[in-house]
Scaffold this active site. Sequence first.
Site, PDB file in Angstrom:
ATOM      1  N   LYS A 106       0.652  -1.117   0.078  1.00 51.05           N
ATOM      2  CA  LYS A 106       0.065  -0.020  -0.216  1.00 51.05           C
ATOM      3  C   LYS A 106       0.931   1.197  -0.125  1.00 51.05           C
ATOM      4  O   LYS A 106       2.132   1.159   0.415  1.00 51.05           O
ATOM      5  CB  LYS A 106      -0.900   0.041   1.065  1.00 51.05           C
ATOM      6  N   TYR A 113      15.269  30.116   8.408  1.00 52.74           N
ATOM      7  CA  TYR A 113      13.969  31.073   8.916  1.00 52.74           C
ATOM      8  C   TYR A 113      13.836  31.101  10.323  1.00 52.74           C
ATOM      9  O   TYR A 113      14.222  30.280  11.257  1.00 52.74           O
ATOM     10  CB  TYR A 113      12.881  30.080   8.569  1.00 52.74           C
TER      11      TYR A 113
HETATM   12  C1  LIG Z   1      -0.224  -1.609   6.868  1.00 53.51           C
HETATM   13  C2  LIG Z   1      -0.873  -2.927   7.424  1.00 53.51           C
HETATM   14  C3  LIG Z   1      -0.039  -3.959   7.512  1.00 53.51           C
HETATM   15  C4  LIG Z   1       1.641  -3.912   7.399  1.00 53.51           C
HETATM   16  O1  LIG Z   1       1.888  -3.515   8.592  1.00 53.51           O
HETATM   17  P1  LIG Z   1       3.264  -3.299   9.083  1.00 53.51           P
HETATM   18  O2  LIG Z   1       3.483  -2.721  10.380  1.00 53.51           O
HETATM   19  O3  LIG Z   1       4.107  -2.143   8.394  1.00 53.51           O
HETATM   20  O4  LIG Z   1       4.283  -4.579   8.758  1.00 53.51           O
HETATM   21  C5  LIG Z   1      -0.622  -5.324   7.706  1.00 53.51           C
HETATM   22  N1  LIG Z   1      -1.768  -5.291   7.728  1.00 53.51           N
HETATM   23  C6  LIG Z   1      -2.946  -4.442   7.860  1.00 53.51           C
HETATM   24  C7  LIG Z   1      -4.398  -4.587   7.917  1.00 53.51           C
HETATM   25  C8  LIG Z   1      -2.309  -3.078   7.544  1.00 53.51           C
HETATM   26  O5  LIG Z   1      -3.218  -1.986   7.370  1.00 53.51           O
END
Ligand SMILES: *Cc1c(COP(=O)(O)O)cnc(C)c1O
Length: 345
Positions: free
Chosen positions: A34, A242
């Site tokens: 993702k 800044y």
């Molecule tokens: C993002 C996500 C993962 C992966 O989690 P990590 O901590 O990055 O390994 C797995 N399952 C779900 C449902 C997620 O939303």
Amino acid sequence: MTAPATLTVDLNALAANYRTLEAVGGVPVHPVVKADAYGLGAEACARRLAAEGARTFFVARTREGERLRAALGAGPAIYVLDGCLAGRAGRVRDAALRPVLNTGEQLAEWTAAGGGACGVQIDTGMNRLGFRPGDAPGPFPGLDLVLSHLACADDPAEPMNARQRDAFAAAAERYPGTVRSFANSGGIFLGRDYGFDASRPGICLYGGGPEGRPDARIRPVATLAAEVLQVREVPAGDSVGYSRGFIAEAPRRIATVAAGYADGVLRSYSPRGLVWVGGSLQPIVGRVSMDVCAVDVTGLEVAVGDTAELFGANRMLDDAAATAGTVAWELLTSVGPRVLRRYLG
Ligand SMILES: *Cc1c(COP(=O)(O)O)cnc(C)c1O
């Protein structure tokens, strides 16, 4: 270097982490790609993971799934964690995606559109997405995956982990023969009893440690580096950047580095961030700005065109995240679109 700021992705290290996670967990890894594979590039990462043997992938959004399908072609299973939103079933089906159904409404939407391969998420205590165990549907045609997600997998001492594991095992009994997916990255390291039938790691594939700090078993994958644009001698009493965010109490040598918050160098690095430059870790001084940050290189032979590393093998991702007051997940996904992605391996 071919651009002032570059994110270099070591696909061999990604593959090594994939194999490590399979070995530690003892079950097949279903990579989570993702958010453009946590900013590293979903297409390149998923292709390499597929070449290593991954057959099932997870994305969050339908649109991410459509792009991944185009990149991988027919074959791999792609689950969409959002599920099947109202009016979206046609798109999910057209790209041969599998929704992870979270509610009765989503299940009805998917069934009305003809149904087919899909998953169901059980909420075992995170209160984010999914059916409460008591509200979960019975087995139905097309259901081929049941999953749940740990709230505290990065903390092995947290008693909620075992409670969620046991609740998931009980809920999954309702779906005999259906693949059970439970552990994210941290969960894989909690023990084999967290493995069930398949794991779902993200961050450990991409180089973050399972407990939010560097872990010798996980190889760094991503390196964020930027060129030094200018080096200047700043006299005592002068300020840098800044809001006069840094005031030199003594003469300082300051390098201006071509990466700012638009590139993923979070503004919250001020005043604790460290950068690897000239062979050592040096402090970011003053406010990070949109395009550049200032690094104190007093006493070092640093010149224009030299490379400064924000994270990578010399500045571990988890350590960099900690000094910015955040976690590796956010740091990786903050690397901006104008940063050139470069792939090794
Ligand atoms: C993002 C996500 C993962 C992966 O989690 P990590 O901590 O990055 O390994 C797995 N399952 C779900 C449902 C997620 O939303």
